[in-house]
Design an enzyme around this catalytic site. Structure first.
Site, PDB file in Angstrom:
ATOM      1  N   ASP A   7       0.872  -1.160   0.000  1.00 38.64           N
ATOM      2  CA  ASP A   7       0.000   0.000   0.000  1.00 38.64           C
ATOM      3  C   ASP A   7       0.919   1.222   0.000  1.00 38.64           C
ATOM      4  O   ASP A   7       2.094   1.121   0.346  1.00 38.64           O
ATOM      5  CB  ASP A   7      -0.898  -0.033   1.242  1.00 38.64           C
ATOM      6  CG  ASP A   7      -1.832   1.155   1.309  1.00 38.64           C
ATOM      7  OD1 ASP A   7      -2.467   1.488   0.284  1.00 38.64           O
ATOM      8  OD2 ASP A   7      -1.915   1.780   2.387  1.00 38.64           O
ATOM      9  N   ASP A   9       0.024   5.097   1.034  1.00 41.56           N
ATOM     10  CA  ASP A   9      -0.141   6.016   2.168  1.00 41.56           C
ATOM     11  C   ASP A   9      -0.232   5.243   3.478  1.00 41.56           C
ATOM     12  O   ASP A   9      -1.080   4.368   3.633  1.00 41.56           O
ATOM     13  CB  ASP A   9      -1.389   6.880   1.971  1.00 41.56           C
ATOM     14  CG  ASP A   9      -1.351   7.687   0.677  1.00 41.56           C
ATOM     15  OD1 ASP A   9      -0.243   8.020   0.218  1.00 41.56           O
ATOM     16  OD2 ASP A   9      -2.429   7.984   0.128  1.00 41.56           O
ATOM     17  N   ARG A  57     -12.505  12.673  -6.096  1.00 41.90           N
ATOM     18  CA  ARG A  57     -13.021  13.792  -5.299  1.00 41.90           C
ATOM     19  C   ARG A  57     -12.528  15.148  -5.811  1.00 41.90           C
ATOM     20  O   ARG A  57     -12.948  16.187  -5.321  1.00 41.90           O
ATOM     21  CB  ARG A  57     -12.603  13.617  -3.845  1.00 41.90           C
ATOM     22  CG  ARG A  57     -13.145  12.359  -3.189  1.00 41.90           C
ATOM     23  CD  ARG A  57     -12.489  12.126  -1.823  1.00 41.90           C
ATOM     24  NE  ARG A  57     -12.634  10.783  -1.349  1.00 41.90           N
ATOM     25  CZ  ARG A  57     -13.566  10.363  -0.499  1.00 41.90           C
ATOM     26  NH1 ARG A  57     -14.446  11.209  -0.027  1.00 41.90           N
ATOM     27  NH2 ARG A  57     -13.612   9.107  -0.126  1.00 41.90           N
ATOM     28  N   CYS A  89      -6.408   2.707  -7.797  1.00 41.20           N
ATOM     29  CA  CYS A  89      -7.854   2.819  -7.997  1.00 41.20           C
ATOM     30  C   CYS A  89      -8.191   4.300  -7.910  1.00 41.20           C
ATOM     31  O   CYS A  89      -8.008   4.913  -6.855  1.00 41.20           O
ATOM     32  CB  CYS A  89      -8.627   2.049  -6.931  1.00 41.20           C
ATOM     33  SG  CYS A  89     -10.409   2.403  -7.019  1.00 41.20           S
ATOM     34  N   ARG A 100     -11.296  -0.987  -6.123  1.00 42.36           N
ATOM     35  CA  ARG A 100     -11.130  -0.295  -4.845  1.00 42.36           C
ATOM     36  C   ARG A 100     -11.046  -1.315  -3.718  1.00 42.36           C
ATOM     37  O   ARG A 100     -11.948  -2.118  -3.509  1.00 42.36           O
ATOM     38  CB  ARG A 100     -12.289   0.673  -4.604  1.00 42.36           C
ATOM     39  CG  ARG A 100     -12.117   1.482  -3.321  1.00 42.36           C
ATOM     40  CD  ARG A 100     -13.172   2.576  -3.218  1.00 42.36           C
ATOM     41  NE  ARG A 100     -13.108   3.213  -1.928  1.00 42.36           N
ATOM     42  CZ  ARG A 100     -12.212   4.135  -1.578  1.00 42.36           C
ATOM     43  NH1 ARG A 100     -11.322   4.539  -2.457  1.00 42.36           N
ATOM     44  NH2 ARG A 100     -12.216   4.659  -0.376  1.00 42.36           N
ATOM     45  N   ASP A 126      -1.699  -0.895   5.910  1.00 42.79           N
ATOM     46  CA  ASP A 126      -1.914  -0.318   7.239  1.00 42.79           C
ATOM     47  C   ASP A 126      -3.390  -0.211   7.577  1.00 42.79           C
ATOM     48  O   ASP A 126      -3.749   0.411   8.569  1.00 42.79           O
ATOM     49  CB  ASP A 126      -1.255   1.068   7.336  1.00 42.79           C
ATOM     50  CG  ASP A 126      -1.980   2.122   6.509  1.00 42.79           C
ATOM     51  OD1 ASP A 126      -2.358   1.827   5.353  1.00 42.79           O
ATOM     52  OD2 ASP A 126      -2.166   3.244   7.016  1.00 42.79           O
ATOM     53  N   ARG A 129      -8.902  -2.813   4.996  1.00 39.12           N
ATOM     54  CA  ARG A 129      -9.260  -3.031   3.581  1.00 39.12           C
ATOM     55  C   ARG A 129      -8.066  -3.473   2.743  1.00 39.12           C
ATOM     56  O   ARG A 129      -8.216  -4.254   1.814  1.00 39.12           O
ATOM     57  CB  ARG A 129      -9.942  -1.806   2.996  1.00 39.12           C
ATOM     58  CG  ARG A 129      -9.065  -0.607   2.863  1.00 39.12           C
ATOM     59  CD  ARG A 129      -9.792   0.546   2.207  1.00 39.12           C
ATOM     60  NE  ARG A 129      -8.940   1.715   2.279  1.00 39.12           N
ATOM     61  CZ  ARG A 129      -9.286   2.852   2.831  1.00 39.12           C
ATOM     62  NH1 ARG A 129     -10.475   3.007   3.349  1.00 39.12           N
ATOM     63  NH2 ARG A 129      -8.449   3.846   2.847  1.00 39.12           N
TER      64      ARG A 129
END
Length: 181
Positions: A7, A9, A57, A89, A100, A126, A129
């Site tokens: 992952d 972030d 967004r 994603c 996602r 972290d 999901r």
């Protein structure tokens, strides 16, 4: 081929509830880039799988996302490291896409691109999901305590067999020590 899926972030760089929106905001976690460089030098393929709903967004665009990844690549290059691919994603949580996380679409795309089944491939995240998506794809999930990791360390929803480590460097230490033996 030795492959690891990370992952972004909260694993490689500092996460933010405000979203990481620019190269200036993309700040590596202590030791993360050095850990990736060690894996790269040991012959591993390193792939990033990241939800980036900030695109949907409107918080940043694809050019800004690419600039963040270019900063990461340049910093890694200076350490003798590399990331082989970024899989992202770009959708928001309400778009019901298959890529996602916690859905396994990004992982399936990685498997296809590298022509490698993901059974047993370490996947570091972290958040719940991240781990759920990786487990659905057959990976061995690792939860790190950086980013949001401490929120999930005692969760009953962790996929069976999830390993835990302080950070990415600790995961890499363990993987490389197993490789050496």
């Amino acid at each position: 081929m030795k492959l690891i899926i990370l992952d972004r972030d909260g694993v490689i760089n500092v996460d933010s509830v405000e979203y990481v929106k620019s190269p200036e905001e993309w700040i590596p976690l202590p030791g993360s880039l050095e850990a990736i460089a060690r894996l790269h030098q040991a012959g591993w393929k390193i792939v990033v799988a990241s939800n980036q709903s900030g695109l949907a967004r409107g918080y940043f665009d694809a050019a800004m996302l690419n600039a963040m990844h270019q900063k990461c690549r340049q910093m890694l290059n200076a350490l003798g490291g590399a990331i082989d691919a970024f899989f992202v994603c770009p959708h928001g949580p309400d778009e019901d896409c298959t890529c996602r996380k916690p859905k396994p679409g990004l992982f399936e795309a990685i498997s296809q691109r590298f022509d490698k089944p993901l059974a047993g491939v370490p996947a570091v995240g972290d958040s719940l999901r991240d781990l759920q998506a990786s487990a659905l794809a057959g990976c061995n999930p690792w939860l790190v305590m950086t980013g949001n990791g401490t929120r999930y360390k005692d969760s009953p929803d962790l996929p069976p067999g999830t390993r835990q480590a302080a950070d990415l460097a600790a995961v890499v230490d363990e993987l490389l020590s197993k490789q050496a033996s």
